[in-house]
Motif scaffolding. Structure first.
Motif, PDB file in Angstrom:
ATOM      1  N   ASP A  99      34.221  38.092  24.873  1.00 32.21           N
ATOM      2  CA  ASP A  99      35.127  39.074  24.272  1.00 32.21           C
ATOM      3  C   ASP A  99      35.080  40.350  25.113  1.00 32.21           C
ATOM      4  O   ASP A  99      34.514  41.365  24.704  1.00 32.21           O
ATOM      5  N   PRO A 100      35.676  40.326  26.311  1.00 29.78           N
ATOM      6  CA  PRO A 100      35.507  41.437  27.264  1.00 29.78           C
ATOM      7  C   PRO A 100      36.223  42.726  26.870  1.00 29.78           C
ATOM      8  O   PRO A 100      37.256  42.713  26.213  1.00 29.78           O
ATOM      9  N   ILE A 101      35.615  43.820  27.323  1.00 28.35           N
ATOM     10  CA  ILE A 101      36.201  45.158  27.205  1.00 28.35           C
ATOM     11  C   ILE A 101      37.164  45.388  28.363  1.00 28.35           C
ATOM     12  O   ILE A 101      38.217  45.978  28.211  1.00 28.35           O
ATOM     13  N   ALA A 102      36.762  44.900  29.545  1.00 25.29           N
ATOM     14  CA  ALA A 102      37.571  45.081  30.755  1.00 25.29           C
ATOM     15  C   ALA A 102      37.243  43.973  31.744  1.00 25.29           C
ATOM     16  O   ALA A 102      36.163  43.390  31.710  1.00 25.29           O
ATOM     17  N   SER A 103      38.192  43.704  32.631  1.00 25.21           N
ATOM     18  CA  SER A 103      37.942  42.767  33.731  1.00 25.21           C
ATOM     19  C   SER A 103      38.273  43.483  35.029  1.00 25.21           C
ATOM     20  O   SER A 103      39.106  44.392  35.052  1.00 25.21           O
ATOM     21  N   ALA A 104      37.618  43.054  36.101  1.00 20.72           N
ATOM     22  CA  ALA A 104      37.804  43.730  37.388  1.00 20.72           C
ATOM     23  C   ALA A 104      37.839  42.717  38.527  1.00 20.72           C
ATOM     24  O   ALA A 104      37.226  41.654  38.455  1.00 20.72           O
ATOM     25  N   ALA A 105      38.559  43.097  39.563  1.00 22.16           N
ATOM     26  CA  ALA A 105      38.557  42.383  40.837  1.00 22.16           C
ATOM     27  C   ALA A 105      38.340  43.446  41.907  1.00 22.16           C
ATOM     28  O   ALA A 105      38.966  44.512  41.866  1.00 22.16           O
TER      29      ALA A 105
END
Length: 162
Positions: free
Chosen positions: A135-141
């Motif tokens: 249940d992520p708050i944010a995702s990044a690349a």
């Protein structure tokens, strides 16, 4: 920080934390703590909840800038862990999708994986989450420049990476 371990060698979390947190003032100021490091390029870092990191006092949610710094540091740490030999790095690009606010009063964790390492550029992905990674708050690349001039063996497989 000395040399990173060869691929497949366990990473001592305490030693890695000393190098990456204690020698990077911004990471130290945020209070980042390493929870796990794997030589294959996976890292878990925690940003402890502190009132001075709150963006809106009415909600108690950690500011997005602190979460950005957490994700950047965690992705960078994953790159360091993946390299066979230490070389300086610099963030080239960091793309973050904020999915929801962080849980008020709780720490935020980030899990990153360096999935591609070339002679000059590394690629990583990460998620920031509260209690549940699903249940992520944010995702990044993220992409990082590797300063490899004059250094051999930085990339485990010099013919293009893993």
């Amino acid at each position: 920080m000395a040399e990173a371990p060869a691929v497949g060698v366990p990473v001592d979390v305490r030693l890695f934390e000393m190098g990456f947190v204690q020698h990077v003032p911004h990471n130290r100021a945020l209070g980042l703590r390493f929870l796990a490091c794997e030589a294959g390029g996976e890292v878990v870092v925690e940003l402890p909840y502190r009132p001075e990191l709150v963006g809106n006092p009415d909600t108690g949610v950690i500011h997005g800038g602190a979460i950005t710094a957490l994700l950047d540091a965690t992705c960078g740490a994953a790159v360091f862990v993946k390299m066979s030999v230490f070389a300086p790095i610099a963030t080239l690009d960091l793309r973050i999708d904020y999915l929801k606010p962080s849980p008020a009063g709780s720490p935020v964790r980030a899990k990153a994986h360096c999935y591609r390492l070339t002679r000059h550029v590394a690629f990583a992905r990460a998620v920031a989450y509260g209690d549940d990674e699903a249940d992520p708050i944010a995702s990044a690349a993220a992409t990082f420049m590797l300063f490899t001039k004059g250094r051999s063996g930085v990339v485990p497989n010099e013919r293009g990476g893993p």
